[in-house]
Scaffold this motif. Sequence first.
Motif, PDB file in Angstrom:
ATOM      1  N   ASN A 429      49.927  44.496  72.994  1.00  0.00           N
ATOM      2  CA  ASN A 429      48.888  44.333  71.994  1.00  0.00           C
ATOM      3  C   ASN A 429      48.544  45.691  71.398  1.00  0.00           C
ATOM      4  O   ASN A 429      48.915  46.740  71.933  1.00  0.00           O
ATOM      5  CB  ASN A 429      47.646  43.675  72.611  1.00  0.00           C
ATOM      6  N   VAL A 430      47.824  45.654  70.290  1.00  0.00           N
ATOM      7  CA  VAL A 430      47.478  46.878  69.571  1.00  0.00           C
ATOM      8  C   VAL A 430      46.597  47.775  70.427  1.00  0.00           C
ATOM      9  O   VAL A 430      46.760  48.997  70.455  1.00  0.00           O
ATOM     10  CB  VAL A 430      46.776  46.528  68.238  1.00  0.00           C
ATOM     11  N   MET A 431      45.640  47.177  71.147  1.00  0.00           N
ATOM     12  CA  MET A 431      44.751  47.985  71.978  1.00  0.00           C
ATOM     13  C   MET A 431      45.544  48.768  73.015  1.00  0.00           C
ATOM     14  O   MET A 431      45.384  49.977  73.161  1.00  0.00           O
ATOM     15  CB  MET A 431      43.708  47.089  72.665  1.00  0.00           C
ATOM     16  N   GLY A 432      46.417  48.085  73.762  1.00  0.00           N
ATOM     17  CA  GLY A 432      47.200  48.745  74.791  1.00  0.00           C
ATOM     18  C   GLY A 432      48.109  49.817  74.227  1.00  0.00           C
ATOM     19  O   GLY A 432      48.242  50.917  74.791  1.00  0.00           O
ATOM     20  N   ALA A 433      48.727  49.526  73.092  1.00  0.00           N
ATOM     21  CA  ALA A 433      49.630  50.510  72.473  1.00  0.00           C
ATOM     22  C   ALA A 433      48.853  51.728  71.986  1.00  0.00           C
ATOM     23  O   ALA A 433      49.322  52.866  72.117  1.00  0.00           O
ATOM     24  CB  ALA A 433      50.378  49.856  71.313  1.00  0.00           C
ATOM     25  N   SER A 434      47.652  51.509  71.443  1.00  0.00           N
ATOM     26  CA  SER A 434      46.855  52.644  70.957  1.00  0.00           C
ATOM     27  C   SER A 434      46.437  53.545  72.122  1.00  0.00           C
ATOM     28  O   SER A 434      46.420  54.771  71.992  1.00  0.00           O
ATOM     29  CB  SER A 434      45.624  52.142  70.189  1.00  0.00           C
ATOM     30  N   LYS A 435      46.125  52.947  73.262  1.00  0.00           N
ATOM     31  CA  LYS A 435      45.759  53.747  74.431  1.00  0.00           C
ATOM     32  C   LYS A 435      46.982  54.476  74.994  1.00  0.00           C
ATOM     33  O   LYS A 435      46.866  55.603  75.486  1.00  0.00           O
ATOM     34  CB  LYS A 435      45.134  52.851  75.516  1.00  0.00           C
ATOM     35  N   ARG A 436      48.163  53.855  74.929  1.00  0.00           N
ATOM     36  CA  ARG A 436      49.374  54.541  75.394  1.00  0.00           C
ATOM     37  C   ARG A 436      49.691  55.734  74.495  1.00  0.00           C
ATOM     38  O   ARG A 436      50.073  56.810  74.980  1.00  0.00           O
ATOM     39  CB  ARG A 436      50.557  53.563  75.418  1.00  0.00           C
TER      40      ARG A 436
END
Length: 629
Positions: A429-436
Amino acid sequence: MQKLLKKYINLKRLSFLPSWSILFIDIFITTSVALFTFVTFRMIGVDFYDTYPASIRFSIFLGVVFFYFFLFKTYTGIIRYSSLKDATRLSKAIASAFITVVVIDTLHFITQDKHIFVLMTVFFYSIVILFALISFRIFIKTLFKYFAGNEEQPKSENLVIIGVNSTTIALAEAFVNDNTQYKLQFFIDKNKFLNDKKVLGIPVVAKTNSIIAILRYNKIKHVVLIKNFLPEKEELELLEDCLRYKINVYNPKLVSGFDTNVSTVKSLKKYTINELMFRDTISIENPSVISAFAAKTILVTGGAGSIGSEIVNQLAKFNPTRIVVLDQAETPLNSIQLTMSAAFPNVPCHYELVDVTNKGEVTQLFKKYQPNIVFHAAAYKHVPVLEDNFMQAVKVNIFGTKNILDAAIEANTQRFVFISTDKAVNPTNVMGASKRIAEIMVQSRFHTQKDATKMQIITTRFGNVLGSNGSVVNLFEEQIKKGGPITVTHPEINRFFMTIPEACKLVLEAGTMGAGGEIYIFDMGKPIFIKDLAEKMIRLSGKEPYDDIDIVYTGLRPGEKLYEEVLADSSKTLPTYHPKILIAQDPVFCYEKVEEFLFKLNNNTFENKAELIEAFIELVPEFILTPQE
């Protein structure tokens, strides 16, 4: 006469005597008894020493007794609940007073060759005073029991205490002494030598290993269970059985006021979902961790959120020079200000209403406070919201982090702790990718710094937190209050969970480890099926799943996966001195490549989420497209 007394004496309305009044009564009894005994001795012809006038001798003796009343706090008990502890305190006080008087008299005889007291009479004084004080307490206790016994008794419910030790015995005293809705039937213990023995007149049952069988056979509906009395597996099975058979389980460690033997029973609390997680309590006792935060200026971004506010709360215990709490939400910021002012009035705290995406305001704030340590907890974290508002994930989670990181380096901050999530591992998801991407950015930035001014940059990564803002636990609680149904996205979905204090303590511990550049992951225990969590919470509320409150499956949401991972598939881990903290050996990116990626990301206008995901994959190739994409 008896009926008249019962008519005007209502025990429920009669409040407890304050400590000063009990002390006054004890002083009155002591003075009266000592005076009466002295006069009696005079009348029978006892020849007292005339070294000092009787008034002075009398004052010395009473002064010593009163001193030991204060020292042993004999007046702090509640008379109607007097117990062996109260009698022991009185005995110690009177015995100490007698010994002190003997010492005073002996020293006076050695130095002045004259006695002050006839020690036989002092000993007799002491015995009679002790008897009078204990008798007074027994009389009051008996009086209350008499009137309570003649009142209409509430319907009592059977209760059992599991485990025999000082804590549960103190609790049992309250059940015996207090007039409550519970009737203590017996103790259950694993030690078979205790079988058929009695504690406080209460029998102990220890003849079988099947505790649930004993409870069901005796139709027990309330149980007090000592945490860790049973091995973890047995404890879990017993709690599951109790939930299944609608037996309420209470944790005595949550009960307040054991020493007073009052309000103990009334304040019994059921096991909550936090206690049912079976994770060991974590405490910070490492001196190097504690000293790392002492006399430091510490900035916490997202400091009014569930994680940030707990970090602030824990940091306040380590004597920092000051704590700067940054958040963009006005009401939560006001709430934490009120909370911290009441809980830690001597800890200097500053509350800044600042948006991390505003680079100018962030830079100005760092110039103003020059923080030594930064905990960066500010982030958008709700997966479904960010799937629809994907550019906010870029703005806050990536570039907001960059603003804080750049300002910290410019201000010569010593340590930067970035709080990430397990959703950054193989993100869907976008949230997880942004945190990565934020993880990659802060880790690669560490390696570009010059050694002379190197800021230690740490990343911590963990899973879901019980009770945090937006937690599934909070959602389930609200749904249960409304009578259901509880909504779960998929019957097989599971997650790792931690409590907020546990997660924050590990963040603080990890934040002092290493030289920088590490990504620390936490031992999250075993993953928990959300369906099982929902069923437990329903049973904890006294309801039955699917009968009283239904569980409805709504289907996975966009970007949601069945299970979370703490490590990427290709990653390895290294141990640390803390058993619950490991180092993830994720690959380190060249910052020039990251900077180039950020430049393109910042200067592109993405028409839809698919374009953004395509851009993300350049830096996060492990991004997994879900069927909804």
